[in-house]
Design an enzyme around this catalytic site. Structure first.
Site: not given
Length: 687
Positions: A520, A523
């Site tokens: 997770d 980005e």
């Protein structure tokens, strides 16, 4: 009745001279204020008509002077001179009218040299007549995509400014969750004669041809490249590759392996036309029909906005056969995108989600157990509490296959640690395995750098291997902030990153025999802008001439500085690759450790990601809209070669309700990746 001047006046020479002078001055003033603008407009409009059929000599002379002139003043003077000269040639008394036109031209030229606003007014008026007459709104290509467009800024770029008569798209979407950009007909658009590249020469190659390109004028973005090469390669029957690049400088390219091709196919399903030597750069790509009927136009660049190739801005504009298309990456939109005044931004970001497999690789084969029902929640505080959730599901007959844990299991949210408060995680996993179930836990890329030396191996080992992304200012690891506080980030472009990551995953698997990994925040996400100490202020990478429509309006918002140094390049170039590279490293690590097919779910993706991992669509809302939008989101990712995809069933954010959750489970049973997951502190249904 005829009226004559009184004889007394006619007998006075001084009065006669004065009267004639007043008449002459009045005539000149009237001519200046009214006749010349009218005549100029009349001439220019006629000029356009004559250019189209090629019969007017002065029209071509004016165009040549306009192209070669380096001075707006000279251009305006030439326009006025040619206008009046043209009119004088049609008058019976040529010399008299020509004298007046020369006198008049001199006075206007003086104003053009002394008053900038007059110069701009005259030039804009003429330019509008010549090349800004674009009647169809859909043929206006935006020349000022930034948010602060104005007429002055627009015209400084050599573009046309006209306020659109009406909007073609509502200012606000009827759906509050719709994050499409509110674009519409641009006020600032390219004229028909905006200078672009021309084709200097064409040379045939084994796989197609190359074309050398050049331009003579600079564009409004800095550091534009004046000479380019264009490679057109017919790689397979159904695959065409066009590459335009700077032959003088090696530039960053996405480090992905593409198939090697040595021979040109004998036939193709496509054709490339329109590229001609000594002509402006234009090309068209067509789909060739098997029945030899008229080919289908796929891409057409002629009459579109000019091709621009600058250091930090590349623009390729073209017409499509339809405004409806598929693809363009992951967006909260319908499966079939309507491109009518719509912008899609490709910059991976940690924010709420407001057929080429031969190139990107085939999807990984997921283990059989991963196709079952998964359950997770941010808020399973203990190992025993997690087991109780699985027990309740079993008691009511829910066929749960996989149990997950969010960051609750970690010690102070440190990766690859177990909180004492959480309890015996290894025993919990053994109990799940004894029931025939499997277990997955979350791992974030941010590694805490605030622990005492010798107490936290993920940081100590990373520093020893020099594996973290660097700060451009200090050369030391750049520091962001995530769940554990200040953090540094593994550089997955580094040659030693695989060894580092496999070592960490192996050590933790020896303690907790997990079956898959949930990666997770990749980005790569940070809770501060750029870094805790800021970013270089004068860098063009931090402040590029054009910024896409990203959250916060700057590239470093919610992520690292654009100048942060990875081994392969800077963050500006490799940002979108982070999740893909972490997924690849995790796949290799799990395969090595478990000697079985790995299962990985990642939040951030890139083309080719499906070879190594699956994906979920991010932190969605508990709404019917988000349930509906999950369908095109999953199907889009499937088309990108990422087959194992799902959305958080019942919604992650906000309290769900029984009817919504029931409907969502009915839909979610058909997700390739079927997981119920929601946020901390929300209402529990049927506890």
């Amino acid at each position: 009745m005829q009226r004559n001047f009184p004889s007394s006046i006619m007998k006075q020479p001084r009065l006669i001279v004065l009267l004639v002078g007043i008449i002459v001055v009045g005539f000149v003033l009237w001519l200046k204020s009214f006749v010349l603008p009218y005549v100029t407009n009349l001439y220019v409009e006629m000029n356009i008509d004559k250019i189209q059929d090629g019969t007017n000599k002065f029209a071509y002379q004016l165009q040549i002077q306009k192209t070669k002139s380096n001075s707006i003043n000279i251009f305006a003077k030439n326009v006025l001179h040619k206008t009046m000269h043209y009119i004088s040639s049609k008058d019976k008394d040529d010399s008299k009218l020509y004298f007046k036109s020369q006198l008049f031209e001199s006075e206007i030229s003086l104003k053009l040299n002394s008053k900038n606003e007059v110069k701009l007014t005259q030039t804009t008026e003429i330019k509008t007549k010549l090349s800004c007459d674009i009647s169809k709104d859909e043929e206006r290509f935006d020349c000022y995509p930034e948010n602060d467009a104005s007429q002055q800024k627009c015209e400084a770029r050599g573009c046309c400014w006209r306020i659109a008569k009406s909007r073609q798209k509502p200012l606000k979407s009827t759906n509050l969750n719709d994050t499409q950009a509110p674009l519409d007909v641009p006020y600032c658009y390219y004229p028909k004669d905006f200078p672009g590249y021309k084709v200097d020469s064409i040379k045939n190659t084994r796989l197609g041809f190359t074309a050398s390109l050049s331009r003579n004028t600079k564009v409004y973005y800095p550091n534009d490249i004046m000479n380019l090469m264009m490679d057109v390669r017919y790689e397979t029957k159904s695959r065409l590759r066009i590459k335009i690049y700077d032959p003088a400088h090696t530039r960053y390219e996405v480090p992905m392996t593409v198939p090697s091709v040595t021979n040109r196919p004998s036939t193709t399903d496509y054709s490339v036309t329109g590229i001609k030597a000594r002509q402006p750069l234009n090309f068209q790509v067509n789909r060739v029909s098997s029945d030899a009927s008229v080919p289908t136009q796929l891409i057409r660049t002629d009459s579109a906005a000019p091709f621009i190739f600058a250091d930090q801005f590349i623009q390729l504009s073209y017409y499509l056969p339809s405004k409806y298309i598929y693809g363009l990456g992951e967006h909260r939109d319908t499966l079939l995108h309507n491109t009518n005044w719509t912008r899609f931004t490709l910059w991976n970001r940690d924010q709420f989600p407001v057929q080429y497999t031969e190139v990107i690789g085939r999807s990984f084969m997921p283990p059989y157990w991963s196709l079952g029902f998964h359950l997770c929640r941010w808020g399973y505080k203990t190992a025993n509490g997690t087991l109780e959730v699985a027990d309740r599901n079993k008691k009511v007959g829910i066929p749960q296959d996989v149990q997950w844990n969010d960051i609750d299991y970690m010690d102070r949210y440190l990766d690859f640690t177990i909180s004492k408060d959480f309890g015996d995680q290894a025993a919990m996993v053994k109990a799940l395995h004894d029931r025939g179930m499997h277990y997955i836990m979350i791992v974030d890329p941010g590694i805490s750098n605030t622990q005492r030396p010798g107490t936290y191996n993920p940081y100590d080992l990373g520093m020893k291997m020099d594996i973290f992304v660097k700060d451009a200012l200090t050369g030391k690891p750049i520091i962001g902030k995530v769940w554990p506080g200040n953090t540094v980030f593994p550089d997955f472009t580094h040659p030693s990153s695989q060894k580092y990551w496999t070592s960490l995953v192996t050590d933790f698997h020896n303690k907790v025999p997990f079956d898959g990994m949930w990666i997770d925040m990749n980005e790569m996400s940070s809770f501060v802008i750029g870094s805790i100490s800021g970013c270089p202020k004068n860098s063009t990478f931090e402040n590029p001439p054009y910024v896409p429509a990203v959250l916060g309006g700057i590239l470093s918002s919610s992520t690292l500085c654009a100048t942060a140094k990875h081994y392969a390049s800077i963050q500006y170039n490799v940002h979108n690759l982070y999740g893909y590279l972490e997924g690849k490293a995790t796949n290799i690590a799990l395969t090595s450790i478990r000697q079985k097919r790995p299962f990985i779910i990642s939040r951030s993706t890139f083309a080719g990601h499906g070879q190594y991992a699956g994906h979920w669509t991010g932190d969605n809302d508990a709404t019917y809209h988000d349930m509906a939008i999950s369908i095109p989101a999953i199907l889009s990712m499937n088309m990108f070669g990422i087959s194992v995809v799902g959305a958080d069933i019942c919604g992650f954010r906000g309290n769900t309700n029984e009817q919504l959750c029931q409907r969502w489970h009915q839909l979610g049973a058909f997700y390739p990746f079927s997981r119920n997951h929601n946020s901390l502190g929300l209402q529990v249904l049927n506890k």
